[in-house]
Design a protein around this motif. Structure first.
Motif, mmCIF file in Angstrom:
data_model
loop_
_atom_site.group_PDB
_atom_site.id
_atom_site.type_symbol
_atom_site.label_atom_id
_atom_site.label_comp_id
_atom_site.label_asym_id
_atom_site.label_seq_id
_atom_site.Cartn_x
_atom_site.Cartn_y
_atom_site.Cartn_z
ATOM 1 N N HIS A 128 -54.844 6.215 -44.583
ATOM 2 C CA HIS A 128 -53.743 7.507 -43.963
ATOM 3 C C HIS A 128 -53.015 7.785 -45.285
ATOM 4 O O HIS A 128 -52.447 6.864 -45.858
ATOM 5 C CB HIS A 128 -53.161 7.086 -43.021
ATOM 6 C CG HIS A 128 -52.420 8.188 -42.328
ATOM 7 N ND1 HIS A 128 -51.113 8.000 -41.622
ATOM 8 C CD2 HIS A 128 -52.509 9.525 -42.215
ATOM 9 C CE1 HIS A 128 -50.846 9.249 -40.986
ATOM 10 N NE2 HIS A 128 -51.684 10.030 -41.375
ATOM 11 N N GLN A 129 -52.820 9.104 -45.429
ATOM 12 C CA GLN A 129 -51.960 9.751 -46.362
ATOM 13 C C GLN A 129 -50.789 10.431 -45.571
ATOM 14 O O GLN A 129 -50.934 11.299 -45.002
ATOM 15 C CB GLN A 129 -52.372 10.810 -47.533
ATOM 16 C CG GLN A 129 -51.609 11.376 -48.200
ATOM 17 C CD GLN A 129 -52.133 12.229 -49.465
ATOM 18 O OE1 GLN A 129 -51.713 11.630 -50.594
ATOM 19 N NE2 GLN A 129 -53.335 13.014 -49.148
ATOM 20 N N GLU A 130 -49.377 9.955 -45.740
ATOM 21 C CA GLU A 130 -48.536 10.462 -45.132
ATOM 22 C C GLU A 130 -47.854 11.930 -45.517
ATOM 23 O O GLU A 130 -47.226 12.642 -44.714
ATOM 24 C CB GLU A 130 -47.181 9.728 -45.155
ATOM 25 C CG GLU A 130 -47.213 8.280 -44.292
ATOM 26 C CD GLU A 130 -47.084 8.502 -42.650
ATOM 27 O OE1 GLU A 130 -46.782 9.554 -42.400
ATOM 28 O OE2 GLU A 130 -47.650 7.643 -42.022
ATOM 29 N N ARG A 131 -48.329 12.468 -46.677
ATOM 30 C CA ARG A 131 -47.737 13.722 -47.048
ATOM 31 C C ARG A 131 -48.234 14.759 -46.432
ATOM 32 O O ARG A 131 -49.606 14.584 -45.829
ATOM 33 C CB ARG A 131 -48.324 13.929 -48.583
ATOM 34 C CG ARG A 131 -47.558 13.001 -49.835
ATOM 35 C CD ARG A 131 -48.294 13.288 -51.025
ATOM 36 N NE ARG A 131 -47.721 14.701 -51.622
ATOM 37 C CZ ARG A 131 -46.647 14.863 -52.407
ATOM 38 N NH1 ARG A 131 -46.186 13.835 -52.848
ATOM 39 N NH2 ARG A 131 -46.053 16.241 -52.489
ATOM 40 N N PHE A 132 -47.497 15.680 -46.041
ATOM 41 C CA PHE A 132 -48.039 16.784 -45.348
ATOM 42 C C PHE A 132 -49.158 17.768 -46.265
ATOM 43 O O PHE A 132 -49.938 18.088 -45.527
ATOM 44 C CB PHE A 132 -46.832 17.962 -44.855
ATOM 45 C CG PHE A 132 -47.153 19.158 -44.091
ATOM 46 C CD1 PHE A 132 -47.930 18.891 -43.140
ATOM 47 C CD2 PHE A 132 -46.725 20.409 -44.709
ATOM 48 C CE1 PHE A 132 -48.143 20.260 -42.327
ATOM 49 C CE2 PHE A 132 -47.199 21.622 -44.104
ATOM 50 C CZ PHE A 132 -47.983 21.491 -42.960
ATOM 51 N N LEU A 133 -48.801 17.914 -47.489
ATOM 52 C CA LEU A 133 -49.718 18.594 -48.297
ATOM 53 C C LEU A 133 -49.491 17.754 -49.499
ATOM 54 O O LEU A 133 -48.726 17.054 -49.861
ATOM 55 C CB LEU A 133 -49.207 20.227 -48.851
ATOM 56 C CG LEU A 133 -49.423 21.064 -47.458
ATOM 57 C CD1 LEU A 133 -48.616 22.476 -48.032
ATOM 58 C CD2 LEU A 133 -50.635 21.133 -47.050
ATOM 59 N N THR A 134 -50.690 17.760 -50.644
ATOM 60 C CA THR A 134 -50.764 17.219 -51.693
ATOM 61 C C THR A 134 -49.778 17.744 -52.656
ATOM 62 O O THR A 134 -49.177 18.903 -52.303
ATOM 63 C CB THR A 134 -52.142 17.183 -52.106
ATOM 64 O OG1 THR A 134 -52.192 18.425 -52.761
ATOM 65 C CG2 THR A 134 -53.059 16.557 -51.429
ATOM 66 N N GLN A 135 -49.462 17.199 -53.730
ATOM 67 C CA GLN A 135 -48.307 17.486 -54.655
ATOM 68 C C GLN A 135 -49.021 19.124 -55.238
ATOM 69 O O GLN A 135 -48.146 20.073 -55.369
ATOM 70 C CB GLN A 135 -47.950 16.640 -55.873
ATOM 71 C CG GLN A 135 -47.049 17.286 -56.792
ATOM 72 C CD GLN A 135 -46.966 16.166 -57.806
ATOM 73 O OE1 GLN A 135 -47.049 15.011 -57.768
ATOM 74 N NE2 GLN A 135 -46.065 16.637 -58.957
ATOM 75 N N HIS A 136 -50.206 19.142 -55.681
ATOM 76 C CA HIS A 136 -51.000 20.485 -55.999
ATOM 77 C C HIS A 136 -50.902 21.522 -54.956
ATOM 78 O O HIS A 136 -50.274 22.573 -55.376
ATOM 79 C CB HIS A 136 -52.267 20.151 -56.397
ATOM 80 C CG HIS A 136 -52.855 21.386 -56.562
ATOM 81 N ND1 HIS A 136 -52.862 22.020 -57.716
ATOM 82 C CD2 HIS A 136 -53.871 22.124 -55.961
ATOM 83 C CE1 HIS A 136 -53.737 23.160 -57.709
ATOM 84 N NE2 HIS A 136 -54.473 23.189 -56.657
ATOM 85 N N GLN A 137 -50.700 21.139 -53.879
ATOM 86 C CA GLN A 137 -50.855 22.265 -52.920
ATOM 87 C C GLN A 137 -49.376 22.701 -52.650
ATOM 88 O O GLN A 137 -49.092 23.733 -52.335
ATOM 89 C CB GLN A 137 -51.342 21.642 -51.423
ATOM 90 C CG GLN A 137 -52.718 21.431 -51.213
ATOM 91 C CD GLN A 137 -53.457 20.761 -50.191
ATOM 92 O OE1 GLN A 137 -52.689 19.782 -49.455
ATOM 93 N NE2 GLN A 137 -54.191 21.727 -49.466
ATOM 94 N N GLU A 138 -48.294 21.807 -52.699
ATOM 95 C CA GLU A 138 -46.848 22.075 -52.740
ATOM 96 C C GLU A 138 -46.503 23.124 -53.706
ATOM 97 O O GLU A 138 -45.304 23.631 -53.764
ATOM 98 C CB GLU A 138 -46.331 20.927 -52.553
ATOM 99 C CG GLU A 138 -46.333 20.145 -51.391
ATOM 100 C CD GLU A 138 -45.528 18.838 -51.268
ATOM 101 O OE1 GLU A 138 -45.117 18.590 -52.340
ATOM 102 O OE2 GLU A 138 -45.168 18.230 -50.289
#
Length: 233
Positions: A119-129
Motif C-alpha cells: 500500500h502507498q499512503e500518498r494521495f498522488l505521487t510526487q510527479h502528479q502533485e
C-alpha cells in the motif's frame, strides 16, 4: 484462437522455479511496459512494487518457510518459540526434497525475481502533485482524499497490474506465480513481509523447474453457471 487467448492459456501459477535468473533488463522492460499500459481508476497509484532480485535468495527462503500451509500450519503460525521455527525450517527442507501430506509451502516466493505489492499512503505521487490541476486544488474538490487512501481501490489496482504483468511474462516464456499465504514471525526476518505493512500479494517471476514434483489444487474450479448470471427482461 486469438493471440491473447493463447497467452492467457500459457500463464500458469507454479510452485518451483529454476535458479537461473532471467536478465534484469527483461524484467525491467516488462514492468515499464506494464506501468504505461495498465489502466488505473482516476489515475491514482495507491500501491507500490518492491522488486527483489536473485541476490535476496536467503530472505526468500525464510519467506517461503513462513508460507506454510496444511493441517499443521496454525501451531507454527502463532508460536513465539524460536525452537519451533527452527523445527519448521527442517520441515521445509524435507518438504522441498520429498514432500509431505501434513504441510506444504508456497515455494514460488523463492523465484529469481519477487514483486511485493504494498500500500502507498500518498494521495498522488510526487510527479502528479507537480501538475497545474493539483496546484489549483482540482483534485481536492473532486476526490475525497481520506476515502481514496484508506479504501480498497489500491488492491484492485495492484491486482490489475499483477495479472497484466503475468501475461506479459508468459509472452516472453517466463512464469509468474501469485502468493498471498504467508505470516510474519520475528524469527524469520526478511524485508519482503514486514510486520505492520499492508501487502496485497507477491508475484514470483522466472523459469519453471520441470524436475520438481507439482501438486494439484485441492479445490475444484467453480462452474461457469455458478458465477455468471445472465439477466433477462
Amino acid at each position: 484462437m486469438s493471440y491473447l487467448t493463447d497467452i492467457m492459456k500459457k500463464r500458469k501459477n507454479i510452485q518451483f522455479f529454476k535458479e537461473d535468473a532471467p536478465d534484469k533488463k527483461v524484467i525491467d522492460d516488462i514492468l515499464r511496459e506494464a506501468h504505461d499500459l495498465i489502466p488505473h481508476k482516476n489515475n491514482f497509484w495507491h500501491y507500490k512494487i518492491r522488486v527483489y532480485g536473485p541476490e535476496h535468495k536467503e530472505e526468500k527462503r525464510l519467506l517461503a518457510i513462513s508460507s506454510l500451509g496444511g493441517t499443521k500450519k496454525d501451531e507454527y503460525k502463532i508460536t513465539t518459540e524460536e525452537q519451533k521455527i527452527k523445527e519448521l525450517e527442517v520441515k521445509y527442507e524435507e518438504w522441498m526434497s520429498k514432500g509431505s501430506n501434513e504441510y506444504f509451502f508456497n515455494a514460488q516466493v523463492t523465484a529469481p525475481y519477487l514483486l511485493v505489492y504494498t500500500h502507498q499512503e500518498r494521495f498522488l505521487t510526487q510527479h502528479q502533485e507537480e501538475s497545474a490541476l493539483y496546484k489549483k486544488g482540482f483534485t481536492d474538490k473532486i476526490f475525497n482524499r481520506w476515502d481514496k487512501k484508506k479504501g480498497t481501490d489500491w488492491k484492485i489496482q495492484a491486482g490489475m497490474h499483477g495479472i497484466t504483468t503475468a501475461y506479459m511474462c508468459a509472452e516472453k516464456d517466463l512464469y509468474a506465480s501469485f502468493c498471498i499465504c504467508y505470516f510474519y514471525n520475528k524469527f524469520l526476518p526478511n524485508d519482503m513481509k514486514r510486520e505492520h505493512e499492508k501487502t496485497a500479494f507477491m508475484l514470483g517471476i522466472g523459469y519453471r523447474d520441470d524436475y520438481k514434483r507439482y501438486y494439484p489444487s485441492f479445490n475444484l474450479k467453480a462452474l461457469y453457471e455458478e458465477i455468471v448470471e445472465w439477466k433477462w427482461r
